[in-house]
Scaffold this motif. Structure first.
Motif, short mmCIF file in Angstrom:
data_model
loop_
_atom_site.label_atom_id
_atom_site.label_comp_id
_atom_site.label_asym_id
_atom_site.label_seq_id
_atom_site.Cartn_x
_atom_site.Cartn_y
_atom_site.Cartn_z
N ALA A 316 -4.08 8.67 -12.33
CA ALA A 316 -3.68 7.26 -12.48
C ALA A 316 -2.83 6.87 -11.28
CB ALA A 316 -2.88 7.12 -13.75
N MET A 317 -2.93 5.60 -10.89
CA MET A 317 -2.08 5.13 -9.80
C MET A 317 -0.83 4.54 -10.41
SD MET A 317 -4.50 3.41 -7.04
CE MET A 317 -4.44 1.91 -7.94
N THR A 318 0.29 4.83 -9.81
CA THR A 318 1.52 4.25 -10.36
C THR A 318 1.59 2.79 -9.97
OG1 THR A 318 2.56 5.11 -8.42
CG2 THR A 318 2.89 6.35 -10.44
N SER A 319 2.08 1.96 -10.89
CA SER A 319 2.10 0.53 -10.58
C SER A 319 3.39 0.12 -9.88
CB SER A 319 1.91 -0.27 -11.86
OG SER A 319 2.96 0.04 -12.71
N GLY A 320 4.41 0.99 -9.89
CA GLY A 320 5.68 0.62 -9.25
C GLY A 320 6.38 -0.45 -10.06
N THR A 321 7.39 -1.03 -9.47
CA THR A 321 8.15 -2.02 -10.22
C THR A 321 7.64 -3.43 -9.96
OG1 THR A 321 9.68 -1.96 -8.40
CG2 THR A 321 10.33 -0.75 -10.36
N ALA A 322 6.80 -3.56 -8.91
CA ALA A 322 6.32 -4.90 -8.56
C ALA A 322 5.44 -5.46 -9.68
CB ALA A 322 5.53 -4.83 -7.27
N GLN A 323 5.43 -6.78 -9.76
CA GLN A 323 4.60 -7.42 -10.78
C GLN A 323 3.14 -7.22 -10.42
OE1 GLN A 323 5.18 -11.58 -11.05
NE2 GLN A 323 4.91 -11.60 -13.24
N PHE A 324 2.30 -6.96 -11.43
CA PHE A 324 0.89 -6.68 -11.13
C PHE A 324 0.17 -7.93 -10.63
CE2 PHE A 324 -3.57 -6.45 -12.35
CZ PHE A 324 -3.91 -5.35 -11.58
N PHE A 325 -0.62 -7.73 -9.63
CA PHE A 325 -1.39 -8.83 -9.06
C PHE A 325 -2.81 -8.32 -8.90
CE2 PHE A 325 -2.92 -11.01 -5.14
CZ PHE A 325 -2.86 -12.31 -5.61
N LYS A 326 -3.71 -8.86 -9.70
CA LYS A 326 -5.10 -8.36 -9.72
C LYS A 326 -5.81 -8.71 -8.40
CE LYS A 326 -9.33 -8.66 -12.36
NZ LYS A 326 -9.90 -8.99 -13.63
N LEU A 327 -6.44 -7.70 -7.83
CA LEU A 327 -7.12 -7.92 -6.56
C LEU A 327 -8.63 -7.79 -6.71
CD1 LEU A 327 -4.91 -5.74 -4.21
CD2 LEU A 327 -5.12 -8.21 -4.12
N ARG A 328 -9.34 -8.52 -5.86
CA ARG A 328 -10.79 -8.35 -5.76
C ARG A 328 -11.00 -7.41 -4.57
NH1 ARG A 328 -11.18 -13.16 -6.03
NH2 ARG A 328 -11.54 -13.66 -3.88
N ILE A 329 -11.43 -6.17 -4.87
CA ILE A 329 -11.48 -5.14 -3.82
C ILE A 329 -12.92 -4.73 -3.52
CG2 ILE A 329 -10.75 -2.78 -3.24
CD1 ILE A 329 -8.36 -3.16 -5.10
N LEU A 330 -13.19 -4.53 -2.23
CA LEU A 330 -14.50 -3.98 -1.84
C LEU A 330 -14.27 -2.60 -1.26
CD1 LEU A 330 -17.56 -4.24 -1.28
CD2 LEU A 330 -16.97 -5.24 0.93
N LEU A 331 -14.99 -1.59 -1.82
CA LEU A 331 -14.90 -0.23 -1.32
C LEU A 331 -16.13 0.07 -0.49
CD1 LEU A 331 -13.93 1.63 -4.61
CD2 LEU A 331 -12.43 1.00 -2.73
N VAL A 332 -15.93 0.64 0.69
CA VAL A 332 -17.08 0.94 1.54
C VAL A 332 -17.03 2.42 1.93
CG1 VAL A 332 -18.40 0.13 3.52
CG2 VAL A 332 -16.66 -1.36 2.53
N ASP A 333 -18.02 3.17 1.48
CA ASP A 333 -18.08 4.60 1.80
C ASP A 333 -19.50 5.07 1.59
OD1 ASP A 333 -17.61 7.48 1.89
OD2 ASP A 333 -15.50 6.95 1.63
N ALA A 362 -21.78 -3.76 3.45
CA ALA A 362 -20.45 -4.33 3.17
C ALA A 362 -20.37 -5.79 3.61
CB ALA A 362 -19.39 -3.51 3.87
N LEU A 363 -20.97 -6.10 4.78
CA LEU A 363 -20.91 -7.49 5.26
C LEU A 363 -21.62 -8.43 4.28
CD1 LEU A 363 -21.45 -7.05 9.09
CD2 LEU A 363 -19.41 -7.93 7.97
N ALA A 364 -22.76 -7.95 3.76
CA ALA A 364 -23.50 -8.77 2.79
C ALA A 364 -22.66 -8.97 1.53
CB ALA A 364 -24.82 -8.09 2.45
N LEU A 373 -9.26 -7.62 -0.51
CA LEU A 373 -8.84 -6.38 0.13
C LEU A 373 -10.07 -5.46 0.26
CD1 LEU A 373 -5.53 -4.70 -0.63
CD2 LEU A 373 -7.54 -3.27 -0.69
N ILE A 374 -10.15 -4.77 1.41
CA ILE A 374 -11.27 -3.85 1.62
C ILE A 374 -10.72 -2.47 1.95
CG2 ILE A 374 -13.25 -3.32 3.13
CD1 ILE A 374 -13.59 -6.33 3.58
N ILE A 375 -11.31 -1.44 1.33
CA ILE A 375 -10.96 -0.06 1.70
C ILE A 375 -12.25 0.54 2.25
CG2 ILE A 375 -10.15 2.19 0.91
CD1 ILE A 375 -8.68 0.79 -1.36
N SER A 376 -12.25 0.81 3.57
CA SER A 376 -13.49 1.28 4.18
C SER A 376 -13.32 2.65 4.82
CB SER A 376 -13.94 0.28 5.24
OG SER A 376 -15.00 0.82 6.00
N TYR A 402 -7.44 -8.26 3.75
CA TYR A 402 -6.61 -7.10 4.10
C TYR A 402 -7.49 -5.86 4.15
CZ TYR A 402 -2.16 -4.64 4.44
OH TYR A 402 -1.10 -3.91 4.89
N VAL A 403 -7.51 -5.18 5.30
CA VAL A 403 -8.45 -4.05 5.46
C VAL A 403 -7.72 -2.72 5.65
CG1 VAL A 403 -10.34 -3.10 6.82
CG2 VAL A 403 -10.20 -5.56 6.46
#
Ligand SMILES: Nc1nc2c(ncn2[C@@H]2O[C@H](COP(=O)(O)OP(=O)(O)OP(=O)(O)O)[C@@H](O)[C@H]2O)c(=O)[nH]1
Length: 640
Positions: A316-333, A362-364, A373-376, A402-403
């Motif tokens: 599990a990823m820790t969420s930290g103390t910051a308020q949660f902000f849902k992201l639309r993420i693209l994973l490229v691998d 990924a571009l498509a 946000l993109i994690i490539s 954000y890449v």
């Protein structure tokens, strides 16, 4: 608690119940425990056992990566391996040779050694692949890392057979848990005690105790023990996958792939490693005389299995103390396992996640979902992560995405290249869930601020648009007559100026007509103002229907109208005016049982007249002619 020193363990030892080295191997073990012993003395003892001699020579050649000259003599093997290694290998090889069979009916002795040997080879390959050692030491840990199971089969042949029978019927309970409840200790603890008793290093003992459940270990991440533990876990899982029947293998492969992926060993690499292990097995199996066990290539073993979401146990990823902000993420691998691992981690954390297998895909996908946000990955076929990022940044609409780039190496030059290509941050393999969580929060903050900024900008834009619309409306109102919806006098004068200028520029005629309802006052007086208003609207309707598209009809005030007729000669304007006049005359308005008769008088003028030098003069001329029409008896058009 350690079993070493426990009376039970001492009793097993005293009664000779534990598997232990015998003959020459035992002599070697004893000899190496003495303080002053030379390689020559050890080699001398070993030579009495030709099989052990051969195995040690083979081990020296196979395990020592840096040794370029082949080892052919036992004494050289002892020198190359070192006294400690010789002791450990002699011990391991002797156990394999002496425990090929036993009394426990359900215990597969050959299978046990086959799996142990596979673990040893796999651990050795992994250590070398990750560049964290040469692999010779871990080999013995792999070989003896589960020796407690053999010991249980030796100490309690019948009870253990019964336990194994139950475990094969119902695999919901861990074997170690069954052993605990039956014997008060499990094979991991027994292994640990045996390794300690044989003088193996402390870290080996701990890793043997914990490697089946690495998540329970509290080794510092990145420490040598932590690395050894992960190597042993993945190696023993890989060995278990090779040994398992197809049905069970299907369940085990996802875990193996994920563990390996988390540790930075991607699926392709895992297959390569697995194939290497199976090739190594063929040689080692022959040398240690483990017969009757064969494997197809590892890639074939994996082909039958499918990695599915939900079959994984991801950190599990820790969420930290910051308020949660849902992201639309693209994973490229290009690695499916990494994709699935990250996708599960990020989705579990509440984000919306899509995936792509290379830069082109990924571009498509960016086009389709506009991720925040993109994690490539960096290295990918077709279009790598850097080329993808460059392409992405070419589009102004995608510059704020954000890449993250994922890289196996952290070389300064490579990172500079990545940042120059437009990357915002980087992650190194193996991906650590805590680091990913922390870096993601930094990315989240930037995305959130950008979105807020974009929202403020959008609001400003909307506000400006509203203002412009209401200004326009006000302007319209100022220039429009409310009763008829026609442009008013102010507009008429401006428009006349424009049409005048245009007609001069294009040298086309411009005419206008001044229209006035005859004796309108009497309609008002007879029928009232309301009826007068209706009558006005009817005349406007007639004006509209008798005019062309380009004509501009304005209400100058009261019952007086101006019709501007661009590109129209005096003659044409006169004809049009006549049409209008006749149309009004033909209007039939009935009110209160009476018919209202309406007529209009019209004055027409044109700028073809050389005496007309301005738009004002053009209107005045039309006005004069209107009065002429009135004077001449009304209901007529005057154009000269
Ligand atoms: N119902 C109504 N009457 C209006 C409007 N604007 C002006 N009038 C009336 O129109 C009449 C114009 O009368 P006059 O200028 O004397 O002219 P006329 O009666 O049309 O006679 P001639 O123009 O000489 O044919 C006045 O009684 C105004 O009150 C309006 O918007 N609605």
């Amino acid at each position: 608690m350690s079993l070493l020193g426990n009376p039970k363990f001492e009793e097993f030892k005293a009664k000779g119940h534990l598997p232990s080295p015998k003959g020459v191997a035992l002599q070697v073990v004893r000899l190496t425990q003495q303080e002053e012993v030379s390689s020559q003395q050890i080699a001398h003892v070993i030579k009495a056992d030709p099989a052990l001699s051969g195995r040690l020579i083979k081990a020296a050649n196979a395990l020592m990566v840096y040794n370029t000259r082949p080892v052919v003599a036992v004494s050289d093997a002892v020198t190359v391996l070192g006294i400690n290694m010789v002791r450990q290998l002699a011990l391991g090889f002797s156990l394999v040779a002496d425990s090929r069979e036993g009394y426990c009916k359900r215990f597969d002795y050959t299978g046990f050694w086959a799996q142990s040997l596979l673990t040893a080879i796999a651990a050795q390959h992994l250590i070398r692949h990750k560049g964290i050692g040469s692999g010779e030491e871990i080999f013995i840990l792999g070989l003896l890392g589960q020796v407690g199971r053999l010991a249980l089969a030796t100490i309690y042949p019948e009870d253990y057979a019964e336990l194994l029978a139950k475990a094969s019927e119902d695999d919901s309970v861990d074997i170690a848990a069954r052993e605990q409840s039956k014997f008060g200790f499990d094979h991991c603890q027994l292994t640990q005690a045996m390794l300690a008793d044989w003088g193996m290093p402390r870290s080996f003992q701990d890793v043997a105790l914990l490697h089946e459940h690495p998540e329970e270990a509290h080794f510092a991440e990145g420490s040598r023990d932590w690395k050894l533990l992960n190597v042993m876990h993945i190696a023993s899982e890989l060995a278990a996958v090779c040994m398992a029947p197809t049905q069970r293998r299907r369940k085990m492969v996802p875990h193996l792939m994920l563990m390996a992926a988390r540790w930075g060993v991607e699926t392709e690499m895992l297959i390569e490693l697995g194939d290497g292990v199976i090739r190594g097995w063929a040689e080692w199996g022959r040398l240690l005389e483990i017969r009757g066990v064969e494997f197809p290539p590892f890639s074939e073993l994996l082909r039958a299995t499918q990695l599915l979401p939900g079959t994984m146990d991801v950190p599990a990823m820790t969420s930290g103390t910051a308020q949660f902000f849902k992201l639309r993420i693209l994973l490229v691998d290009d690695d499916r396992t990494i994709l699935l691992l990250l996708k599960t981690m990020l989705s579990n954390a509440g984000h919306e996640v899509e995936t792509a297998r290379n830069g082109v895909e990924a571009l498509a996908m960016v086009e389709k979902i506009t991720p925040q946000l993109i994690i490539s990955d960096w290295m990918m076929p077709e279009m790598d992560g850097i080329a993808f990022c460059r392409k992405l940044r070419e589009n102004p609409a995608w510059r704020s995405i954000y890449v993250f780039i994922v890289t196996a190496q952290e070389s300064v030059d490579r990172l500079v290249e990545a940042f120059e290509a437009g990357v915002d941050d980087y992650l190194t393999k193996p991906i650590n869930s805590k680091v990913l969580g922390a870096r993601l929060r930094a990315g989240q903050r930037v995305v959130q601020l950008q979105e807020e900024l974009a929202f403020d900008r959008q609001q400003l834009r909307e506000f400006a648009e509203e203002l412009a619309t209401s200004n326009h409306r006000l302007q319209q109102l100022a220039l429009t007559d409310v009763l008829t919806g026609l442009p008013n006098r102010r507009y008429a004068i401006d428009r006349m100026d424009q049409e005048w200028a245009l007609s001069k520029r294009v040298q086309r005629p411009l005419s206008c007509m001044m229209v006035d309802i005859d004796r309108f006052k009497s309609i008002n007086d007879t029928f009232g103002h309301k009826v007068g208003d209706e009558a006005l609207k009817h005349v406007v309707h007639a004006l509209r229907s008798s005019s062309r598209k380009q004509d501009v009809i304005c209400r100058l005030g009261g019952e007086e109208f101006l019709v501007i007729c661009p590109d129209t000669s005096l003659e044409q304007a006169w004809q049009q005016a006549e049409r209008l006049r006749q149309q009004v005359e033909a209007l039939k308005l009935n009110t209160a049982g009476k018919q209202i008769q309406m007529t209009v008088s019209i004055g027409v003028s044109s700028n073809a007249d050389t005496e007309i030098l301005s738009p004002d003069m053009l209107m005045q001329q039309a006005d004069r002619r209107l009065y002429a029409a009135k004077s001449a008896g009304r209901n007529r058009t005057v154009s000269d």
